[in-house]
Design an enzyme around this catalytic site. Structure first.
Site, short mmCIF file in Angstrom:
data_model
loop_
_atom_site.label_atom_id
_atom_site.label_comp_id
_atom_site.label_asym_id
_atom_site.label_seq_id
_atom_site.Cartn_x
_atom_site.Cartn_y
_atom_site.Cartn_z
CB SER A 27 1.51 13.64 -2.58
OG SER A 27 0.28 14.03 -1.98
CE LYS B 8 0.36 5.90 0.17
NZ LYS B 8 -0.38 7.17 0.08
CD GLU C 59 1.26 -1.17 5.09
OE1 GLU C 59 1.93 -2.20 4.95
OE2 GLU C 59 1.61 -0.06 4.65
C1 LIG Z 1 -0.69 8.01 1.04
C2 LIG Z 1 -0.66 9.39 0.55
C3 LIG Z 1 -0.05 10.43 1.28
C4 LIG Z 1 0.52 10.24 2.65
O1 LIG Z 1 1.61 9.38 2.74
P1 LIG Z 1 3.09 9.90 2.97
O2 LIG Z 1 3.84 8.68 3.31
O3 LIG Z 1 3.05 10.89 4.10
O4 LIG Z 1 3.53 10.53 1.71
C5 LIG Z 1 0.01 11.69 0.71
N1 LIG Z 1 -0.55 11.93 -0.51
C6 LIG Z 1 -1.15 10.97 -1.22
C7 LIG Z 1 -1.74 11.32 -2.54
C8 LIG Z 1 -1.23 9.68 -0.73
O5 LIG Z 1 -1.85 8.73 -1.46
#
Ligand SMILES: *Cc1c(COP(=O)(O)O)cnc(C)c1O
Length: 408
Positions: A388, A100, A122
């Site tokens: 992620s 993010k 948000e």
């Molecule tokens: C917020 C988040 C997601 C989901 O958001 P996407 O916009 O689909 O990437 C996935 N993994 C993590 C670690 C997050 O913090």
């Protein structure tokens, strides 16, 4: 080394059309009063994003502040267990613990260039709020984060982190008092101060140009991963896998590979506890098209078009909508979308912890569980997984489940 997608001529549907449409999806379904702010943003994106100056500044911040490039790790134990070659793109190592931050610092830099005096955002689970608060602190921009009061109670550590970075956290009691209501409230704030305020949206959702803007900022994930994988292993992956909430880490990974027909792209949605309404967050697998938060895309809704509640053990995937580019890729067949259950995600999380010494976020554990299934179906395949984010934020949830859940 092969060309990057940017250099490839004739790539279809790469950018949205003039109305902000990805084929049938996307657009700008917003009240008239928001149009001037959106038009100003669109003009700013067109002018600033491609400029050498901005690109240099963004790359410098990614490198010296956000910790990029993030590592690409081989995962030999997962590979041995699953019968495949597994590679992890380590977004958990990025500053504030997830992908993010790429979007947050990119948009904060854009906001400063557009002379914004303050930023609003948000947040649901709080991850985007933390990334935004950190980016705004870095650039000296005042920051207000709208967050549902239910989420504020559930995510106390992230609320504290935002406050440490100097952000004002505003509780939203309206509607479901979670992410959906927080987005409505942030948009309302933007409408009432459209000139001085920059709305920093957290995923590839919302009205045009956000899905395009966020994709461009997140596509650094796939660009790095491709280069790293080619350098280390000499070949592209057979399959690239990412979890899909709004869809930003997935689009960020996939974008670089869209033109590579040999690379299968698979998005993993939250299958939750079952296939009934309210039990999952699988917008693409179990929803149908409709309008949410200014954009036409797949959506969980009942027969009357009322948006349904979603569920996932992972707060970051718990959203009833999805980015419009994913809807386009679903319908064209270029990207496949599958679901994994809470249970499957937990098992994959445990395997990654004990096998690789990496605690993934519950969101990322969905990508791992998807990769596990794909490995079993495609023995020996080379699978690139977007890890992620890190799972420290999920320890409360994991500890409440007790020992048995993640052990297999
Ligand atoms: C917020 C988040 C997601 C989901 O958001 P996407 O916009 O689909 O990437 C996935 N993994 C993590 C670690 C997050 O913090």
């Amino acid at each position: 080394m092969k060309q990057t997608t940017q250099e490839k001529p004739g790539l279809q549907n790469d950018a949205p059309d003039a109305d902000g449409r990805f084929a049938d999806f996307g657009g700008r379904f917003v009240p008239e009063i928001l149009m001037p702010a959106i038009a100003r943003l669109e003009e700013g994106v067109k002018r600033v994003l491609p400029s050498d100056d901005f690109v240099r500044e963004f790359q410098r911040e990614l490198r010296s502040w956000a910790g990029r490039p993030t590592a690409l790790s081989s995962a030999p134990e997962l590979g041995r267990r699953w019968g495949a070659e597994v590679w992890l793109k380590r977004e958990d190592l990025a500053h504030t613990g997830a992908h993010k931050i790429n979007n947050a610092i990119g948009q904060a830099l854009l906001a400063r260039r557009l002379d914004a005096k303050r930023v609003v955002a948000e947040t649901g689970a709080g991850q985007h709020g933390v990334a935004t608060a950190a980016a705004c602190a870095r650039l000296g921009l005042p920051c207000t984060v709208y967050m549902g009061s239910v989420d504020i109670r559930r995510q106390a550590p992230n609320v504290a982190r935002m406050k440490m970075f100097g952000a004002e956290v505003v509780a939203v009691d309206s509607g479901d008092a979670t992410l959906r209501a927080a987005i409505d409230e942030a948009m309302r704030d933007w409408v009432s101060n459209p000139v001085d305020t920059y709305y920093l949206l957290g995923s590839v959702v919302g009205p045009h140009p956000y899905p395009y803007l966020v994709r461009e900022l997140q596509s650094v994930i796939g660009r790095e991963a491709r280069q790293q994988l080619l350098e280390i292993s000499g070949a592209l992956p057979d399959i690239a896998v990412a979890c899909v909430g709004g869809g930003s880490n997935a689009i960020g990974l996939f974008h670089e590979f869209i033109a590579e027909e040999s690379v299968r792209l698979v998005g993993v949605e939250a299958g939750g506890t079952g296939s009934q309404p309210g039990e999952h967050a699988a917008s693409l697998s179990r929803g149908r098209p409709g309008v949410l938060h200014g954009c036409y895309s797949f959506l969980l809704q009942d027969a009357d078009g009322q948006v349904l509640a979603s569920h996932s053990i992972s707060a970051g995937l718990d959203y009833p909508g999805v980015g419009p580019e994913h809807s386009m890729r679903r319908n064209s067949g270029r990207v496949e979308y599958i679901t994994v259950t809470d249970q499957e995600a937990l098992h994959a999380l445990g395997e990654c912890c004990r096998g690789e010494g990496i605690l993934p976020a519950l969101e990322s554990a969905h990508a791992l569980a998807g990769a596990k299934r794909l490995a079993k179906e495609n023995p020996g395949a080379k699978i690139l997984v977007c890890l992620s984010g890190r799972g420290d934020k999920d320890l409360d949830t994991l500890m409440q489940l007790g020992d048995g859940e993640c052990l297999q």
